[in-house]
Each structure stands twice: as structure tokens, then as C-alpha cells.
Design a protein around this motif. Structure first.
Motif, PDB file in Angstrom:
ATOM      1  N   GLY A 193      -7.120 -19.568  22.632  1.00 25.73           N
ATOM      2  CA  GLY A 193      -6.119 -18.924  21.795  1.00 25.73           C
ATOM      3  C   GLY A 193      -6.537 -17.590  21.233  1.00 25.73           C
ATOM      4  N   HIS A 194      -7.563 -16.940  21.800  1.00 28.17           N
ATOM      5  CA  HIS A 194      -8.007 -15.631  21.329  1.00 28.17           C
ATOM      6  C   HIS A 194      -7.470 -14.479  22.162  1.00 28.17           C
ATOM      7  N   LEU A 195      -6.821 -14.779  23.277  1.00 31.11           N
ATOM      8  CA  LEU A 195      -6.331 -13.730  24.166  1.00 31.11           C
ATOM      9  C   LEU A 195      -5.063 -14.221  24.854  1.00 31.11           C
ATOM     10  N   SER A 196      -4.086 -13.349  24.982  1.00 31.75           N
ATOM     11  CA  SER A 196      -2.836 -13.639  25.693  1.00 31.75           C
ATOM     12  C   SER A 196      -2.820 -12.891  27.016  1.00 31.75           C
ATOM     13  N   VAL A 197      -1.983 -13.341  27.920  1.00 30.77           N
ATOM     14  CA  VAL A 197      -1.908 -12.754  29.249  1.00 30.77           C
ATOM     15  C   VAL A 197      -0.450 -12.530  29.596  1.00 30.77           C
ATOM     16  N   GLU A 198      -0.196 -11.449  30.362  1.00 29.09           N
ATOM     17  CA  GLU A 198       1.155 -11.104  30.799  1.00 29.09           C
ATOM     18  C   GLU A 198       1.224 -11.240  32.313  1.00 29.09           C
ATOM     19  N   GLY A 199       2.294 -11.810  32.798  1.00 23.50           N
ATOM     20  CA  GLY A 199       2.466 -12.008  34.234  1.00 23.50           C
ATOM     21  C   GLY A 199       3.918 -12.114  34.618  1.00 23.50           C
ATOM     22  N   LEU A 200       4.156 -12.364  35.884  1.00 21.97           N
ATOM     23  CA  LEU A 200       5.499 -12.474  36.432  1.00 21.97           C
ATOM     24  C   LEU A 200       5.796 -13.920  36.778  1.00 21.97           C
ATOM     25  N   ILE A 201       7.023 -14.319  36.594  1.00 21.71           N
ATOM     26  CA  ILE A 201       7.466 -15.687  36.865  1.00 21.71           C
ATOM     27  C   ILE A 201       8.325 -15.673  38.123  1.00 21.71           C
ATOM     28  N   HIS A 202       7.980 -16.535  39.073  1.00 21.81           N
ATOM     29  CA  HIS A 202       8.707 -16.677  40.329  1.00 21.81           C
ATOM     30  C   HIS A 202       9.285 -18.083  40.418  1.00 21.81           C
ATOM     31  N   GLU A 203      10.068 -18.274  41.431  1.00 25.27           N
ATOM     32  CA  GLU A 203      10.523 -19.616  41.743  1.00 25.27           C
ATOM     33  C   GLU A 203       9.340 -20.465  42.209  1.00 25.27           C
ATOM     34  N   ILE A 204       9.531 -21.755  42.210  1.00 25.07           N
ATOM     35  CA  ILE A 204       8.446 -22.665  42.538  1.00 25.07           C
ATOM     36  C   ILE A 204       8.047 -22.465  44.003  1.00 25.07           C
ATOM     37  N   ASP A 205       6.756 -22.180  44.219  1.00 32.55           N
ATOM     38  CA  ASP A 205       6.171 -22.040  45.563  1.00 32.55           C
ATOM     39  C   ASP A 205       6.935 -21.027  46.411  1.00 32.55           C
ATOM     40  N   SER A 206       7.264 -19.877  45.833  1.00 34.85           N
ATOM     41  CA  SER A 206       8.017 -18.858  46.575  1.00 34.85           C
ATOM     42  C   SER A 206       7.415 -17.471  46.418  1.00 34.85           C
ATOM     43  N   PHE A 207       6.167 -17.360  45.950  1.00 36.40           N
ATOM     44  CA  PHE A 207       5.532 -16.049  45.796  1.00 36.40           C
ATOM     45  C   PHE A 207       5.336 -15.409  47.178  1.00 36.40           C
ATOM     46  N   PRO A 208       5.614 -14.128  47.364  1.00 38.73           N
ATOM     47  CA  PRO A 208       5.967 -13.117  46.365  1.00 38.73           C
ATOM     48  C   PRO A 208       7.467 -12.885  46.209  1.00 38.73           C
ATOM     49  N   ALA A 209       8.293 -13.707  46.860  1.00 35.31           N
ATOM     50  CA  ALA A 209       9.740 -13.523  46.774  1.00 35.31           C
ATOM     51  C   ALA A 209      10.285 -14.312  45.580  1.00 35.31           C
ATOM     52  N   SER A 210      11.610 -14.177  45.359  1.00 38.70           N
ATOM     53  CA  SER A 210      12.341 -14.912  44.311  1.00 38.70           C
ATOM     54  C   SER A 210      11.729 -14.669  42.934  1.00 38.70           C
ATOM     55  N   LEU A 211      11.617 -13.410  42.571  1.00 35.81           N
ATOM     56  CA  LEU A 211      11.098 -13.056  41.250  1.00 35.81           C
ATOM     57  C   LEU A 211      12.147 -13.343  40.187  1.00 35.81           C
ATOM     58  N   VAL A 212      11.722 -13.945  39.080  1.00 36.26           N
ATOM     59  CA  VAL A 212      12.615 -14.231  37.950  1.00 36.26           C
ATOM     60  C   VAL A 212      12.499 -13.144  36.895  1.00 36.26           C
ATOM     61  N   GLY A 213      11.265 -12.821  36.474  1.00 37.11           N
ATOM     62  CA  GLY A 213      11.065 -11.778  35.488  1.00 37.11           C
ATOM     63  C   GLY A 213       9.697 -11.883  34.853  1.00 37.11           C
ATOM     64  N   PRO A 214       9.353 -10.944  33.966  1.00 40.26           N
ATOM     65  CA  PRO A 214       8.042 -10.978  33.306  1.00 40.26           C
ATOM     66  C   PRO A 214       8.043 -11.936  32.126  1.00 40.26           C
ATOM     67  N   GLY A 215       6.832 -12.322  31.729  1.00 36.39           N
ATOM     68  CA  GLY A 215       6.652 -13.213  30.592  1.00 36.39           C
ATOM     69  C   GLY A 215       5.282 -13.037  29.981  1.00 36.39           C
ATOM     70  N   THR A 216       5.162 -13.445  28.718  1.00 33.52           N
ATOM     71  CA  THR A 216       3.897 -13.408  27.984  1.00 33.52           C
ATOM     72  C   THR A 216       3.472 -14.833  27.683  1.00 33.52           C
ATOM     73  N   PHE A 217       2.208 -15.164  27.972  1.00 29.71           N
ATOM     74  CA  PHE A 217       1.700 -16.522  27.845  1.00 29.71           C
ATOM     75  C   PHE A 217       0.518 -16.509  26.883  1.00 29.71           C
ATOM     76  N   MET A 218       0.519 -17.462  25.962  1.00 34.37           N
ATOM     77  CA  MET A 218      -0.590 -17.596  25.024  1.00 34.37           C
ATOM     78  C   MET A 218      -0.783 -19.068  24.668  1.00 34.37           C
ATOM     79  N   PHE A 219      -2.039 -19.448  24.535  1.00 35.98           N
ATOM     80  CA  PHE A 219      -2.400 -20.798  24.106  1.00 35.98           C
ATOM     81  C   PHE A 219      -2.583 -20.775  22.595  1.00 35.98           C
ATOM     82  N   THR A 220      -1.968 -21.742  21.929  1.00 40.67           N
ATOM     83  CA  THR A 220      -2.088 -21.865  20.484  1.00 40.67           C
ATOM     84  C   THR A 220      -2.571 -23.265  20.165  1.00 40.67           C
ATOM     85  N   PRO A 221      -3.702 -23.428  19.471  1.00 41.10           N
ATOM     86  CA  PRO A 221      -4.167 -24.762  19.101  1.00 41.10           C
ATOM     87  C   PRO A 221      -3.299 -25.357  18.019  1.00 41.10           C
TER      88      PRO A 221
END
Length: 820
Positions: free
Chosen positions: A337-365
Motif C-alpha cells: 500500500g505504499h505505491l499505486s500503479v496505472e494501467g489499461l484494462i482489456h477484455e478477459i484474455d484479449s490483449f492487446p485488442a478489446s481495450l476498455v480504458g485506463p485505470g488506477t490500482f492501489m492496495f489498501t490494508p
């Protein structure tokens, strides 16, 4: 002279005389007093003689005297009235009134009554024949909350389907309530008047329902229930503050009322204020709507498993990630929970096609369980793709429960997002929140050198706007340094700062503390987009820079009213008067977008979207060969081969060392060219050209999907790029120089299109962002002699034109570089 003046003077007004009892006396006085005036004004005598006129007036006066005497006798209490005689004279009128009103109503009830129903009427109930006129009198409503006159002609309140006009802002009751209230009188239905319903406190409570419940959606609930089209539009916590100072979105954008642009300041002023070094300031933006006011929380709890639940959550996250970054998700700094990461969300098992959009992910205890037993993964996405992401996560969780001992649940938690950017962003946040950076960060870490995405949890003393049961005084500070390796450049100051993630109950008070105490300048959507475009390299904006997603295609093809308003806000003027935004808000976006699709799909078309000319771009027509499937944008390390080809199209100038023997310096024989001025790169040798050409052919043969490359263009001379400008390669012009110019111009196809651009005050020249076809970009590099060197970097010289069949002598030259 006196007599002459009296003859021409206006006669004085006569005193009002007391009217006489007899008309004859009045007439004789009137005739004697007006003999002279009648002679002067009417030379012709009256057709009636004085005797006949006096007799007629006397008869009228006598009849009036008799009528007054009879009225006095009837109203006098001492006089007597014969009841039988009076009733007998009024009886025909009473009978006719009863036949027309009461008897007809009784016949209708007899005809329409049920078997167990009796024909009874309420005492004092009107049969519908009376039209109330009590609205003509003045009345007060202070003693009664809702007082209104009787509905004319017996119209009931529940007859909504009969064509009755109902106010649009009155909340309609449900079917069960309508059945319970059926048959009741209108006086028994307690409804608030419009003035009471439009109170600011009640409106704020109504439009803030999105954060009243901590968990709005469970895994057992239906995703369709959270459709923004079925709910009322939401307000950000600072809506009342922004509504007085900003141009707000009307109608709402993705069920949110968004501050678009400051009413008295443009994006140039906010950019100048954020980058100023003489008077350091910062900007602040309430971006709660960009995360849809919540975070999608994925909770992993351990049942009977030896593995950490964080690893299971990472496995679910890896199936959605489409962007390759240097930060690994299994890193301890991310899972702790000390660092967040930014990435892209795709459909299930469809990389690199079927892009949904960007998102920010962080773990919080979490506090109620040890970190080895449970962990939380919060995902922040745009409201346009939140439902799609929820569907993907729900499918992954359902598939995960069957063969694992880790229990995964999905929920949502309300959050408010405040963005602080500018030169004094770090000092302003520490001053307002009352803490010292040296006490929070390690001793060997400088505040200005914090990594991008660093998370810091703090407890602040901020009063809550409402009574909240949970501890809402905890905030999360997230470092935002996207171009950390180029932080020394002044154009990156306006997009660097801190993100404050807090509970919506303290969002408004914390925002006003940053504005009043910290001196921050509030900005909207237009100013934020301008700051991201000013960065070096420019930051991507969703969905403008994501044409390979469904929302990006809708943005450029003009199929959505919400994106149409956002596009007019971003592409409009950078000053205070954004004419494009004003026109879009004035015309409104209530109508459905109706666009006539052409028979043959073209690259750029101009369509009427809500009575406005809009440029529509079909990116699938740009790739070679033309494909009707969705394109793919090359990002991250996948674009390194293209960058190597660009740097291999020419030689970098060698640095000649200066002779410093015995402290002597040699004077250059020619003027030294500054490094920030572009110059033609030294050409390659014959062997180097052949090797470079083979690499270009191999890379082009390896392209199995229609790919696009995101680029940055610079103008060395005059001119400024605009949205929709075409990019042409100079290599194709040299190849067709010996042919007929008219024939070659028709066969020439564009290299790419410009999606944003303008003049940069920090760079001192015009620049822009564009997308080019990957295959055509390789063809332009194969054997080119238009490589340019600037600041020890290699660029490709291209031509910019306003249209497809554009004269070559009107094209402008620019430098093109890749953005990964």
C-alpha cells in the motif's frame, strides 16, 4: 388689451355643484348656464324640443326613485316578506337547476355503479359544473403548507394517464402507492410545493445520494441497477461553490454535473499561474466525477490457503492489464500500500485488442484483520467504463470461486478526488493539512524527488459537512509526477503535484481550505486538458488519445452527446471566451444524436451532430490495408523497434573535442549552431542504408494487426496545427516529383492525423499530438533523407495540410517524434 386677453384665455374650471333631486331643476340650470357655449360650438339646433326632453328625463328619475324605495323596503328589518309567494316565484328556477346538475349526475352514477355500490354523494361535493374563480383573490400560504384551489370540473390527482398536465419536477409515486392512494381526495395527498422542493439544502441532499451508502453494490446485486441513465444526476461535493463561478455541464455528463470552464478566466491564465516562478501558486480541481465518486474494491480473504490473498488479487488484475510497465504488480511496495500503479484494462484474455480504458490500482490494508489474512485492491476508473469494468470483475470472481480457497468479493466505496497542481503544490498541501514533509518521508528522500504514485496516509482535522458514522478524517495523498525524468522542464510543472483522496463528507470543506487558506486557483475540465497537453511529453487524455477503445471511437465518430460536450470543451479556444463550448451548451444535447452513415467509409467526414458541424474520424481507414476492425495503438516497450528505426534513419553529429593544451582554447572557424535548432542529419552510407531498409521491411512484415503510433509534432516556422490536419511524408513527394503532379496528388495517402495542438508559451513554438499509421510510418523511414537532428534526438520531417487534396506549396513543414 385686458379685454382681448380675457376673450382668448381658457375659462376656469367650475366648482362641483350638488346634484339636484329633480331632473327638471338640473336641466333648467344646465340650459341657462350653457346657452353661450351651445351657440358657439353647435350652430345647428337640437332635433328634440326642450319640453320633450324634460319629460323623458323626469320619467327615468321617477322610476329610479320607486326602485330605490322598493329595495329599501326589502332590506329593511322592519319590513315583511311573504315566504310562500317568494318561494313560488323561485321554484321553477330551482327545479331546472336540479334537473341539469343533480339529476344528471345521479343517472350517471346509476349507470356506472357496481353491484355492491350505492348511489351516494358527498355533502358539499361539486358535480363538476362550477369553475372556481378563487384564484382572483389574494391569499397567503403562511398558515398552511400547501393550499391550492379546488380542481375545476372534478379532476382527480391520480388521473395522470388521462392527459392531465403534471409538473415535471414533482416526484411520481410508485404503482403500490398509487393503488393505496386511489380514491382519495386531493387534499389528503401531502405534496411539497416547488419552492420547498428547490431549497439548496434539500437539493444537495437529493443529488448527494451517491455517497450516502458506503457499499452501493454487492456481488449479489444486479449491475443493471447502477445504470446512470436510470438515476438522478449527481453533484460533486463542491457543486454549490462551482455553480457560481464556472460554466457547468447541462444536461449532466454521465449523470454528473461537471464544472467545465471558469466563467471569468481561460486556460491560458491558469497555465500561466501554475508555472509562474515569481509568484508561486497552484491550481486545484474537484475531479470526483472522473472516478464516478467511488472506487471498485476487490477484497480477498483467506479461508484455508497457504498463499497470500494479495497474490490471488494480482492474478485477477494481470488478466485485465494491457500496458507493460517497469513496475511489477508483485512488488512489495505495491502490495503493502505504499505505491499505486496505472494501467489499461482489456477484455478477459484479449490483449492487446478489446481495450476498455485506463485505470488506477492501489492496495489498501484493512484494520479489522491482519494483512496476511485479507487485503483490499481499489480500482479507480472513468464513469463511462465503470459498468464494463464491474462486469469483467464479476465474471472473474465467479470463475475464481469454484477452484480456490480464497474468497473474493466486489463492492464500491465512496471517495472524493482533489487534484493540486503547480509550482507551490507541495508547500500548499503541507500548509493546509498542517504537517511537515520531513516527518513523513524518509530522511534520504527529497520531497521533489518522490516517485510517481507514492501513497501517504494522513489524518486531518477537517469538519464534516454531514454526520458520518465512519472515520472520515483520513485522507490518502498520492504523488503525481508522470514526467519525473523531465521534471526540470517548465512545461511539466502545471501537471505535477498531489492527488488528495478523501471521503465526500469532508471534500467540500477541504476544497475551500485549499482555496482560501492555501490560495489555490480552481480550474475545470478545459484547464486540466490544457495543462496535460502542455506537458513534455504530452499526457494522454481519455478517450481522445485512446482511439482503440469503444469510448474513443464514440468520441471521434460523434455518437455520444456526453463526449460531444467534452470535445467542444477541449477543442475550443484557450481564452476566456470559448465560443465552441457556448454554442454547444446553448444548442443543448437533449436530442438523440442522429448521423447519416455514408455508403463508403471515409477517413474524415463532416457530420451534423445536434445542429453543429463536427469532424468525424474513422481510424480504421488510416491503416494499410484498410480494415473495418478496430485499430490497436502501440504503447510502452512495444514501440521501441519503431523508435530504433527512427533514430537509425540518419547519423547524429559527432562532437569535436576542443584543444585545452596549456589552457589554450581554439576558436571555432564557423559559427556554432545552437543545439535547440533543428538541422538535417548527416546521411547514411550505402551499406548502412541497405541494413536500415532490411530492418524496415522485417518490421513491416511482422505487423499482423492494424496498428497506430502516437506522435508529437513541432513547428519550427509559422503555423499552428489544428484538429483534423493531415500529415504527409516528404519521401512520397520526392518519389513522385518526376511524375505528373495532378496524378500523384490523387494517389498520395496521408500518413496520419492531428488530434490536438496549439501554441505552447513554455516551448515558444507551436506543437501538437497526432496518430500515424505504423505501416506507412515504416515506409516513410525506408530510404528517407529527411532525418532531422535537434537536442541530440532524431526527428522525421513531414508536411502538414488542412485537407486531403491540398496543394503542396501551401503545406507546412514540421518535425515528428514518437510518444511511447
Amino acid at each position: 388689451r385686458t379685454n382681448t386677453w380675457q376673450n382668448h384665455a381658457v375659462a376656469p374650471t367650475m366648482k362641483r355643484q350638488r346634484p339636484s333631486n329633480s331632473p327638471r331643476q338640473g336641466l333648467s340650470n344646465q340650459q341657462s348656464s350653457s346657452k353661450k357655449t351651445k351657440k358657439a360650438t353647435s350652430p345647428n339646433p337640437s332635433p328634440t324640443t326642450p319640453n320633450e326632453k324634460n319629460n323623458r328625463n323626469w320619467k327615468q328619475w321617477k322610476q329610479q326613485q320607486i326602485h330605490d324605495y322598493n329595495t329599501h323596503q326589502f332590506l329593511d328589518s322592519s319590513a315583511t316578506v311573504h315566504a310562500g309567494l317568494f318561494g313560488a316565484r323561485r321554484l321553477p328556477e330551482i327545479k331546472s337547476l336540479w334537473r341539469h346538475v343533480v339529476q344528471n349526475e345521479v343517472v350517471k352514477l346509476e349507470h356506472n355503479k357496481q353491484p355492491d355500490q350505492t348511489t351516494t354523494r358527498k355533502v358539499g361535493e361539486s358535480g363538476g359544473g362550477k369553475i372556481s374563480s378563487r384564484h382572483l383573490r389574494r391569499r397567503t400560504g403562511s398558515h398552511k403548507r400547501r393550499r391550492r384551489h379546488r380542481f375545476p370540473r372534478g379532476v382527480e390527482s391520480n388521473n395522470i394517464d388521462d392527459g392531465m398536465d403534471v409538473e415535471s419536477d414533482i416526484p411520481l409515486a410508485s404503482d403500490q402507492q398509487l393503488q393505496q392512494q386511489k380514491g382519495k381526495d386531493i387534499s389528503q395527498l401531502k405534496q411539497k410545493c416547488r419552492r420547498a422542493r428547490r431549497k439548496p439544502a434539500l437539493l444537495k441532499q437529493l443529488h448527494s445520494y451517491w455517497w450516502k451508502h458506503q457499499q452501493r453494490l454487492q456481488t449479489t446485486g444486479k449491475v443493471e441497477d447502477q445504470n446512470p441513465a436510470k438515476t438522478n444526476h449527481n453533484w460533486i461535493p463542491t457543486h454549490l461553490w462551482h455553480a457560481k463561478r464556472f460554466h457547468m455541464s447541462s444536461p449532466p455528463i454521465f449523470s454528473w454535473t461537471v464544472p467545465l470552464l471558469h466563467a471569468n478566466r481561460g486556460s491560458r491564465a491558469s497555465l500561466r499561474l501554475a508555472t509562474s516562478q515569481t509568484t508561486p501558486k497552484c491550481t486545484i480541481q474537484d475531479a470526483t466525477w472522473e472516478i464516478d465518486g467511488c472506487a471498485i474494491v476487490l477484497r480477498a480473504s483467506q479461508i484455508n490457503s497457504s498463499s497470500s490473498p494479495g497474490e490471488q488479487a494480482i492474478e485477477v488484475l494481470q488478466s485485465m492489464m494491457g500496458r507493460v510497465t517497469d513496475i511489477k504488480l508483485s512488488d512489495n511496495s505495491i502490495t503493502s500500500g505504499h505505491l499505486s500503479v496505472e494501467g489499461l484494462i482489456h477484455e478477459i484474455d484479449s490483449f492487446p485488442a478489446s481495450l476498455v480504458g485506463p485505470g488506477t490500482f492501489m492496495f489498501t490494508p484493512i484494520n479489522d484483520a491482519p494483512s496476511s489474512e485479507a487485503c483490499l485492491l481499489s480500482i479507480f476508473v472513468h464513469p463511462a467504463i465503470r459498468l464494463k469494468v464491474m462486469t469483467i470483475l464479476t465474471t472473474l470472481v465467479e470463475n475464481h470461486h469454484s477452484d480456490s480457497d480464497i474468497n473474493l468479493t466486489i463492492s464500491t466505496e465512496p471517495y472524493s478526488l482533489l487534484r493540486v497542481r503547480g509550482t507551490s503544490s507541495t508547500a500548499t498541501v503541507a500548509d493546509v493539512l498542517s504537517f511537515n514533509w520531513m516527518d513523513i518521508l524518509p530522511h534520504d528522500v527529497n520531497v521533489n524527488e518522490v516517485d510517481h504514485g507514492t501513497l501517504i496516509n494522513r489524518n486531518v482535522q477537517v469538519a464534516s459537512s454531514t454526520d458520518c458514522t465512519q472515520s472520515s478524517n483520513q485522507v490518502i495523498l498520492k504523488s503525481h509526477q508522470p514526467n519525473r525524468h523531465h521534471s526540470h522542464l517548465p512545461q511539466n510543472v502545471a501537471c505535477s503535484g498531489w492527488d488528495i483522496i478523501c471521503h465526500p463528507s469532508i471534500g467540500n470543506n477541504l476544497f475551500q481550505m485549499l482555496v482560501r487558506k492555501g490560495g489555490s486557483c480552481a480550474i475545470g475540465v478545459a484547464e486540466d486538458a490544457r495543462a496535460q497537453l502542455e506537458a513534455s511529453p504530452p499526457l494522454p487524455i481519455f478517450p481522445r488519445d485512446y482511439p482503440d477503445s469503444a469510448e474513443g471511437q464514440s468520441y471521434w465518430e460523434g455518437n455520444s452527446n456526453d463526449w460531444k460536450l467534452i470535445r467542444s470543451c477541449i477543442e475550443g479556444s484557450w481564452g476566456r471566451n470559448n465560443k465552441l463550448l457556448r454554442r454547444s451548451r446553448r444548442e443543448g444535447c437533449d436530442e438523440k444524436v442522429s448521423i447519416e452513415e455514408p455508403e463508403t467509409l471515409e477517413l474524415v467526414t463532416t457530420g451534423d451532430v445536434s445542429s453543429r458541424k463536427t469532424l468525424r474520424i474513422h481510424w480504421s481507414c488510416l491503416v494499410s490495408p484498410k480494415s473495418y476492425q478496430s485499430v490497436i495503438v502501440v504503447r510502452g516497450s512495444f514501440g521501441v523497434p519503431f523508435l530504433q528505426l527512427l533514430h537509425g534513419c540518419g547519423r547524429l553529429p559527432s562532437k569535436v573535442g576542443s584543444d585545452n593544451i596549456a589552457g589554450q582554447t581554439r576558436r571555432p572557424r564557423r559559427p556554432v549552431r545552437p543545439s535547440n535548432v533543428a538541422a538535417h542529419a548527416p546521411p547514411l552510407s550505402k551499406g548502412e542504408k541497405e541494413g536500415h531498409s532490411k530492418l524496415c521491411q522485417q518490421l513491416k512484415a511482422s505487423l499482423s494487426l492494424p496498428a497506430l503510433l502516437r506522435c508529437e509534432i513541432f513547428f519550427e516556422g509559422k503555423g499552428s496545427p489544428s484538429v483534423g490536419d493531415f500529415i504527409y511524408s516528404l519521401t512520397s513527394r520526392d518519389d513522385s516529383s518526376n511524375d505528373d503532379s495532378s496524378k500523384s496528388s490523387d494517389k498520395e495517402s496521408p500518413l496520419g492525423l492531428v488530434v490536438a495542438g496549439g501554441f505552447s508559451p513554455t516551448r515558444g513554438r507551436s506543437y501538437g499530438v497526432a496518430f500515424v499509421s505504423a505501416a506507412m510510418f515504416i515506409d516513410a523511414l525506408d530510404g528517407t533523407e529527411h532525418g532531422m537532428v535537434k537536442d541530440e534526438q532524431m526527428f522525421l520531417e513531414v508536411a502538414i495540410a488542412k485537407g486531403l487534396p491540398f496543394p503542396r506549396h501551401l503545406r507546412r513543414c514540421a518535425l515528428l517524434s514518437l510518444l511511447l
